[in-house]
Scaffold this motif. Structure first.
Motif, PDB file in Angstrom:
ATOM      1  N   VAL A  24       0.846  -1.184   0.000  1.00 52.70           N
ATOM      2  CA  VAL A  24       0.000   0.000   0.000  1.00 52.70           C
ATOM      3  C   VAL A  24       0.885   1.238   0.000  1.00 52.70           C
ATOM      4  O   VAL A  24       1.887   1.294   0.703  1.00 52.70           O
ATOM      5  CB  VAL A  24      -0.991  -0.008   1.200  1.00 52.70           C
ATOM      6  CG1 VAL A  24      -0.264  -0.030   2.530  1.00 52.70           C
ATOM      7  CG2 VAL A  24      -1.981   1.139   1.136  1.00 52.70           C
ATOM      8  N   THR A  25       0.525   2.215  -0.844  1.00 52.74           N
ATOM      9  CA  THR A  25       1.187   3.516  -0.889  1.00 52.74           C
ATOM     10  C   THR A  25       0.088   4.571  -0.987  1.00 52.74           C
ATOM     11  O   THR A  25      -1.099   4.238  -1.029  1.00 52.74           O
ATOM     12  CB  THR A  25       2.155   3.630  -2.087  1.00 52.74           C
ATOM     13  OG1 THR A  25       1.455   3.359  -3.290  1.00 52.74           O
ATOM     14  CG2 THR A  25       3.336   2.673  -1.941  1.00 52.74           C
ATOM     15  N   ALA A  26       0.475   5.841  -1.025  1.00 56.10           N
ATOM     16  CA  ALA A  26      -0.515   6.919  -1.038  1.00 56.10           C
ATOM     17  C   ALA A  26      -0.074   8.029  -1.976  1.00 56.10           C
ATOM     18  O   ALA A  26       1.117   8.275  -2.146  1.00 56.10           O
ATOM     19  CB  ALA A  26      -0.710   7.470   0.371  1.00 56.10           C
ATOM     20  N   THR A  27      -1.043   8.694  -2.553  1.00 53.87           N
ATOM     21  CA  THR A  27      -0.781   9.853  -3.405  1.00 53.87           C
ATOM     22  C   THR A  27      -0.485  11.064  -2.522  1.00 53.87           C
ATOM     23  O   THR A  27      -0.811  11.072  -1.325  1.00 53.87           O
ATOM     24  CB  THR A  27      -1.999  10.176  -4.286  1.00 53.87           C
ATOM     25  OG1 THR A  27      -3.088  10.552  -3.432  1.00 53.87           O
ATOM     26  CG2 THR A  27      -2.392   9.006  -5.172  1.00 53.87           C
ATOM     27  N   PRO A  28       0.091  12.109  -3.091  1.00 55.50           N
ATOM     28  CA  PRO A  28       0.304  13.341  -2.318  1.00 55.50           C
ATOM     29  C   PRO A  28      -1.006  13.886  -1.731  1.00 55.50           C
ATOM     30  O   PRO A  28      -1.007  14.392  -0.604  1.00 55.50           O
ATOM     31  CB  PRO A  28       0.918  14.296  -3.342  1.00 55.50           C
ATOM     32  CG  PRO A  28       1.645  13.391  -4.293  1.00 55.50           C
ATOM     33  CD  PRO A  28       0.744  12.176  -4.416  1.00 55.50           C
ATOM     34  N   ALA A  29      -2.116  13.787  -2.470  1.00 52.39           N
ATOM     35  CA  ALA A  29      -3.404  14.269  -1.952  1.00 52.39           C
ATOM     36  C   ALA A  29      -3.827  13.473  -0.716  1.00 52.39           C
ATOM     37  O   ALA A  29      -4.341  14.044   0.253  1.00 52.39           O
ATOM     38  CB  ALA A  29      -4.480  14.176  -3.036  1.00 52.39           C
ATOM     39  N   ALA A  30      -3.619  12.166  -0.739  1.00 53.75           N
ATOM     40  CA  ALA A  30      -3.966  11.339   0.422  1.00 53.75           C
ATOM     41  C   ALA A  30      -3.065  11.679   1.608  1.00 53.75           C
ATOM     42  O   ALA A  30      -3.538  11.777   2.745  1.00 53.75           O
ATOM     43  CB  ALA A  30      -3.865   9.861   0.071  1.00 53.75           C
ATOM     44  N   LEU A  31      -1.778  11.879   1.344  1.00 51.06           N
ATOM     45  CA  LEU A  31      -0.858  12.242   2.423  1.00 51.06           C
ATOM     46  C   LEU A  31      -1.247  13.572   3.054  1.00 51.06           C
ATOM     47  O   LEU A  31      -1.179  13.734   4.278  1.00 51.06           O
ATOM     48  CB  LEU A  31       0.582  12.292   1.908  1.00 51.06           C
ATOM     49  CG  LEU A  31       1.162  10.954   1.451  1.00 51.06           C
ATOM     50  CD1 LEU A  31       2.532  11.172   0.813  1.00 51.06           C
ATOM     51  CD2 LEU A  31       1.226   9.957   2.581  1.00 51.06           C
ATOM     52  N   ALA A  32      -1.681  14.528   2.235  1.00 54.19           N
ATOM     53  CA  ALA A  32      -2.110  15.829   2.757  1.00 54.19           C
ATOM     54  C   ALA A  32      -3.356  15.686   3.627  1.00 54.19           C
ATOM     55  O   ALA A  32      -3.458  16.311   4.699  1.00 54.19           O
ATOM     56  CB  ALA A  32      -2.368  16.797   1.605  1.00 54.19           C
ATOM     57  N   LEU A  33      -4.306  14.851   3.202  1.00 53.45           N
ATOM     58  CA  LEU A  33      -5.523  14.656   3.987  1.00 53.45           C
ATOM     59  C   LEU A  33      -5.200  13.913   5.286  1.00 53.45           C
ATOM     60  O   LEU A  33      -5.761  14.231   6.341  1.00 53.45           O
ATOM     61  CB  LEU A  33      -6.592  13.920   3.177  1.00 53.45           C
ATOM     62  CG  LEU A  33      -7.958  13.734   3.846  1.00 53.45           C
ATOM     63  CD1 LEU A  33      -8.522  15.048   4.388  1.00 53.45           C
ATOM     64  CD2 LEU A  33      -8.931  13.075   2.878  1.00 53.45           C
ATOM     65  N   ILE A  34      -4.295  12.958   5.238  1.00 53.71           N
ATOM     66  CA  ILE A  34      -3.873  12.275   6.462  1.00 53.71           C
ATOM     67  C   ILE A  34      -3.283  13.294   7.444  1.00 53.71           C
ATOM     68  O   ILE A  34      -3.620  13.295   8.629  1.00 53.71           O
ATOM     69  CB  ILE A  34      -2.856  11.153   6.154  1.00 53.71           C
ATOM     70  CG1 ILE A  34      -3.532  10.008   5.396  1.00 53.71           C
ATOM     71  CG2 ILE A  34      -2.224  10.631   7.450  1.00 53.71           C
ATOM     72  CD1 ILE A  34      -2.558   8.998   4.798  1.00 53.71           C
ATOM     73  N   ASP A  35      -2.422  14.185   6.955  1.00 61.66           N
ATOM     74  CA  ASP A  35      -1.837  15.227   7.817  1.00 61.66           C
ATOM     75  C   ASP A  35      -2.922  16.120   8.412  1.00 61.66           C
ATOM     76  O   ASP A  35      -2.867  16.478   9.599  1.00 61.66           O
ATOM     77  CB  ASP A  35      -0.838  16.072   7.035  1.00 61.66           C
ATOM     78  CG  ASP A  35       0.501  15.391   6.833  1.00 61.66           C
ATOM     79  OD1 ASP A  35       0.780  14.386   7.529  1.00 61.66           O
ATOM     80  OD2 ASP A  35       1.269  15.858   5.974  1.00 61.66           O
ATOM     81  N   GLU A  36      -3.904  16.497   7.595  1.00 59.62           N
ATOM     82  CA  GLU A  36      -5.009  17.334   8.063  1.00 59.62           C
ATOM     83  C   GLU A  36      -5.775  16.633   9.186  1.00 59.62           C
ATOM     84  O   GLU A  36      -6.075  17.232  10.223  1.00 59.62           O
ATOM     85  CB  GLU A  36      -5.939  17.632   6.880  1.00 59.62           C
ATOM     86  CG  GLU A  36      -7.138  18.479   7.193  1.00 59.62           C
ATOM     87  CD  GLU A  36      -8.025  18.693   5.962  1.00 59.62           C
ATOM     88  OE1 GLU A  36      -9.248  18.759   6.139  1.00 59.62           O
ATOM     89  OE2 GLU A  36      -7.502  18.785   4.829  1.00 59.62           O
ATOM     90  N   LEU A  37      -6.075  15.357   8.981  1.00 59.59           N
ATOM     91  CA  LEU A  37      -6.827  14.602   9.989  1.00 59.59           C
ATOM     92  C   LEU A  37      -5.994  14.393  11.249  1.00 59.59           C
ATOM     93  O   LEU A  37      -6.511  14.491  12.370  1.00 59.59           O
ATOM     94  CB  LEU A  37      -7.275  13.258   9.410  1.00 59.59           C
ATOM     95  CG  LEU A  37      -8.287  13.361   8.271  1.00 59.59           C
ATOM     96  CD1 LEU A  37      -8.505  11.998   7.628  1.00 59.59           C
ATOM     97  CD2 LEU A  37      -9.593  13.976   8.738  1.00 59.59           C
TER      98      LEU A  37
END
Length: 141
Positions: A24-37
């Motif tokens: 499993v990996t993540a896109t930059p958009a997913a990483l940004a949302l993870i940081d936000e959460l």
């Protein structure tokens, strides 16, 4: 910066430091949302839903709010968050690389991104024969 953040989520071969393909990996958009959460809720984790109320959405929870068990398999870490899937679902998806992404829409009913008009979404591809060979024995059941 975590090593999982330096991955190019769009390359065909994605491997960890030891050369083993990442499940499993993540896109930059997913990483940004993870940081936000994470900034709002503290440490978070994911569980790949297997149906029921929220279809097959990746669900994001505060660490400790969703209890994993021997019936779950840890696929890896994305953006500092552990990512799990049920053992039965892993049996079906074990030959598949999961890419955590973000798309417009409402999140899963119990997932932390709900109400933000964006939601986590899984994109996938089958592992190559070489990747499958390299993964033999990983995520033991």
């Amino acid at each position: 910066m975590n090593s999982d953040r330096t991955l190019d989520a769009n390359v065909a071969e994605q491997a960890g430091a030891d050369g083993t393909p990442l499940r499993v990996t993540a896109t930059p958009a997913a990483l940004a949302l993870i940081d936000e959460l994470r900034s709002e809720y503290g440490p978070v984790m994911f569980h790949q839903s297997g149906g029921c109320c929220d279809g097959s959405s990746p669900m994001c929870y505060p660490v400790g709010d969703f209890l994993v068990s021997d019936g779950d398999v840890r696929l890896g870490i994305v953006g500092g968050a552990e990512f799990f899937i049920s053992r039965s679902q892993f049996e079906v998806w074990k030959h598949t690389h999961l890419l955590l992404d973000v798309v417009p829409g409402r999140g899963g009913m119990f997932s932390l991104e709900n109400g933000r008009e964006k939601r986590f979404h899984i994109r996938s591809r089958l592992f190559s024969d070489a990747e499958n060979r390299a993964l033999e024995g990983a995520c033991k059941l």
